[in-house]
Motif scaffolding. Structure first.
Motif, mmCIF file in Angstrom:
data_model
loop_
_atom_site.group_PDB
_atom_site.id
_atom_site.type_symbol
_atom_site.label_atom_id
_atom_site.label_comp_id
_atom_site.label_asym_id
_atom_site.label_seq_id
_atom_site.Cartn_x
_atom_site.Cartn_y
_atom_site.Cartn_z
ATOM 1 N N ILE A 19 0.836 -1.199 0.000
ATOM 2 C CA ILE A 19 0.000 0.000 0.000
ATOM 3 C C ILE A 19 0.871 1.250 0.000
ATOM 4 C CG2 ILE A 19 -1.667 1.318 1.376
ATOM 5 C CD1 ILE A 19 -2.854 -1.389 2.252
ATOM 6 N N ALA A 20 1.943 1.214 0.773
ATOM 7 C CA ALA A 20 2.857 2.370 0.808
ATOM 8 C C ALA A 20 3.454 2.636 -0.567
ATOM 9 C CB ALA A 20 3.954 2.127 1.833
ATOM 10 N N LYS A 21 3.763 1.591 -1.302
ATOM 11 C CA LYS A 21 4.348 1.765 -2.635
ATOM 12 C C LYS A 21 3.325 2.251 -3.661
ATOM 13 C CE LYS A 21 8.734 0.896 -2.492
ATOM 14 N NZ LYS A 21 9.675 1.988 -2.890
ATOM 15 N N ALA A 22 2.059 2.062 -3.372
ATOM 16 C CA ALA A 22 1.024 2.399 -4.355
ATOM 17 C C ALA A 22 0.575 3.862 -4.286
ATOM 18 C CB ALA A 22 -0.187 1.491 -4.150
ATOM 19 N N LEU A 23 0.908 4.563 -3.212
ATOM 20 C CA LEU A 23 0.312 5.880 -2.981
ATOM 21 C C LEU A 23 0.983 6.992 -3.788
ATOM 22 C CD1 LEU A 23 -0.330 5.756 0.877
ATOM 23 C CD2 LEU A 23 -1.877 5.164 -1.000
ATOM 24 N N PRO A 24 0.200 7.983 -4.243
ATOM 25 C CA PRO A 24 0.719 9.078 -5.080
ATOM 26 C C PRO A 24 1.147 10.285 -4.245
ATOM 27 C CG PRO A 24 -1.665 9.158 -5.077
ATOM 28 C CD PRO A 24 -1.287 7.998 -4.185
ATOM 29 N N TYR A 25 2.344 10.225 -3.671
ATOM 30 C CA TYR A 25 2.773 11.229 -2.694
ATOM 31 C C TYR A 25 2.841 12.640 -3.284
ATOM 32 C CZ TYR A 25 3.826 7.023 -0.097
ATOM 33 O OH TYR A 25 3.712 5.809 0.533
ATOM 34 N N ASP A 26 3.362 12.777 -4.486
ATOM 35 C CA ASP A 26 3.443 14.105 -5.094
ATOM 36 C C ASP A 26 2.054 14.659 -5.397
ATOM 37 O OD1 ASP A 26 6.182 14.111 -4.953
ATOM 38 O OD2 ASP A 26 6.473 13.339 -6.990
ATOM 39 N N THR A 27 1.144 13.779 -5.764
ATOM 40 C CA THR A 27 -0.229 14.217 -6.033
ATOM 41 C C THR A 27 -0.880 14.773 -4.774
ATOM 42 O OG1 THR A 27 -0.481 12.594 -7.809
ATOM 43 C CG2 THR A 27 -2.500 13.464 -6.836
#
Length: 575
Positions: free
Chosen positions: A361-369
């Protein structure tokens, strides 16, 4: 001290043309787009942006920087009152009880601590650093082993009613914090304070505090407003058999040891503070008083600001803040913060009991977005449980970048196929509502169906406290900017603010060692090891760090942020 409610109220509309360019930090700690501290135009519109140098103020103070806030130079500035509106109303005046954010700003003005942070000035903002000055104390000195602190109070100190402030009041205040009705008792064990006999009034002006181990956190705690000194006489006079610490009286009354007293207070409309004539250092009050108006509608707050009826506003929708960048006569102040927005995962519920699923789940998240589309640039992308603006942050612990391919591989390695889960958040938070949509979309790409579940704030608080929620959005601010306090609160086994049910005895021991270590190099090493363990186990996912953001009228300065990230009213000035 551990505010859990999100202060922004963001609508779902977006004005792209007016959105400021993001001025956030990348995960390597470099600015993705460099923004100057102050920019000017012919309309005198200025924008104050965060810089790394400001956030580590106190680690290496420049020779020309002031460590003590200075009033505005214009004549009469120190006599000018201000009117402001924050993100909430004032409900409680007791600094040791749980209260709204606006109450925290208020109580910080009604008590004084024995010591306070030193500040570094940058434009119209002043940021607390890692060093401390004496306040009510004339001196505070540690024994060679760091296990005994001797506090010498200034002579002639009084409370607002003129009664003397003595060592007995300091001991009573500290004992009340440990044994009384407030929430701050959870902090005491972090520095080895467990019994009232560790506080002793040697004479009227001398207090000794003994601890089983030396800790750099003790000074940070003593400089926080919940440790501000209360009147023992007021407490004992208003105590009852059922209320031995006068909690009911202190909720709505004060006998100030701080820079202000309450001139008027209507819980439905406003509170007005005026300078305390008995404050120990009147030269450190840089205005003629402050009124906090309770304006529940952020749009109305913005209109009052633009019309000049208020001088400072907090908690405006961030898309509207972006638009106010272009309004003549206003200044947007947006400093980096250690506040952490995170996605919590209930580690006692399958499939979140599998750390590979949590990592996926951590790898899937769009942090810059999140930063650009949810926070309109008024935030930094996640850099971990210890943000890159906090001491001992480790870049090596692991980075937060979106990679759907890796996320799918982790789910495959976990032996977990497609599944459905629920994402909960506070109904009042437009920011979290907007983020939930992006999380839902990102997780759908790796085979996880997310049902969005906004909850009334009271129900959300109750259900997170009961550890019932599967996934949830929440935020946390560890007062003191201490990394081990931060980790203990979020992942310590059984910690009151650890809502994930996660526990790790090895990590607990490592964090405790950090509390008991003074050497900076050793603390960095211990912290880095702990951060790596948390990253590997991933009981929750840091998603962004929202900025400390205000909009002010031109001519307002002295916005001061201490380690609690509450506004220090006494340093505000208005030309």
């Amino acid at each position: 001290m551990l505010p859990l409610g999100n202060v922004e109220r963001l609508g779902l509309s977006r004005t792209e043309a007016r959105r400021p360019a993001p001025h956030t930090r990348s995960m390597t700690g470099t600015l993705r787009q460099e923004a100057p501290t102050v920019t000017s135009s012919s309309s005198r519109r200025r924008r104050v942006a965060a810089t790394a140098a400001v956030l580590i103020a106190g680690i290496a103070l420049s020779a020309c920087a002031s460590s003590d806030p200075q009033p505005a130079e214009s004549a009469g500035a120190v006599d000018t009152p201000l009117v402001i509106s924050l993100d909430s109303s004032v409900d409680i005046l007791d600094p040791q009880q749980w209260r709204t954010p606006a109450s925290m700003v208020t109580t910080g003005s009604l008590v004084e601590q024995v010591i306070e942070q030193k500040y570094e000035k940058s434009g119209i903002v002043q940021i607390g650093g890692t060093e401390f000055d004496d306040a009510l104390a004339e001196s505070h000195e540690y024994s060679e082993d760091g296990k005994e602190l001797t506090i010498k109070l200034r002579e002639g100190l009084t409370f607002a009613d003129g009664s003397p402030l003595t060592a007995e009041d300091v001991v009573w205040t500290l004992t009340r914090g440990l044994q009384g009705p407030g929430y701050i008792k959870v902090l005491y064990p972090m520095v080895g304070l467990t019994t009232p006999d560790q506080f002793v009034a040697v004479d009227d002006l001398t207090v000794k505090i003994t601890v089983p181990f030396a800790s750099p956190l003790l000074d940070k705690l003593l400089a926080m407003q919940p440790f501000g000194i209360l009147s023992q006489e007021s407490g004992e006079t208003n105590a009852t058999t059922d209320d031995p610490w006068a909690a009911e009286w202190f909720r709505q009354n004060d006998n100030s040891s701080g820079p202000y007293i309450v001139e008027s207070y209507d819980p439905t409309t406003s509170i007005t503070l005026k300078p305390n004539p008995n404050y120990y250092d009147k030269d450190k009050i840089y205005n003629g008083g402050v009124t906090i108006q309770f304006v529940t509608d952020p749009a109305q707050r913005a209109l009052l600001l633009q019309s000049g009826e208020i001088d400072l506003a907090q908690g405006l929708p961030l898309d509207q803040v972006a638009q106010l960048e272009d309004v003549d006569g206003l200044t947007v102040v947006s400093e980096e913060s250690n506040r952490l927005e995170y996605l919590g995962l209930n580690t006692s519920i399958a499939p979140f009991d599998n750390k590979l699923v949590r990592q996926a789940i951590a790898k899937a998240l769009p942090y810059d977005t999140f930063v650009d589309e949810v926070m309109y640039g008024y935030a930094r992308a996640s850099t971990g449980v210890i943000p890159d603006g906090m001491v001992t942050h480790s870049d090596d612990a692991g980075e937060f970048t979106q990679n759907a391919k890796e996320a799918k591989k982790l789910l495959e390695d976990a032996g977990v196929g497609e599944f459905t889960t629920t994402l909960s958040f506070k109904q009042s938070s437009g920011v979290e509502a907007r983020a939930a949509v992006f999380i839902q979309s990102a997780l759908a790409d790796i085979g996880i169906t997310v049902e969005i579940n906004p909850l009334p704030d009271a129900e959300f608080t109750q259900r997170t406290g009961a550890r019932e929620l599967q996934m949830y959005l929440n935020n946390f601010l560890g007062w003191g900017a201490d990394p081990f306090y931060q980790m203990k609160s979020l992942v310590g086994t059984g910690a009151g603010t650890n809502f994930t049910t996660y526990g790790n005895a090895e990590l607990d021991a490592l964090i405790q060692t950090g509390f008991e270590t003074l050497d900076e190099t050793e603390r960095e090493s211990i912290s880095a090891e702990a951060q790596a363990m948390i990253y590997d186990d991933m009981p929750f996912i840091p998603v962004w760090n929202p900025n400390w953001t205000f909009v002010v009228r031109d001519g307002v300065s002295g916005l001061t942020k201490d380690n609690t990230e509450q506004l220090r009213l006494q340093y505000l000035t208005k030309e």
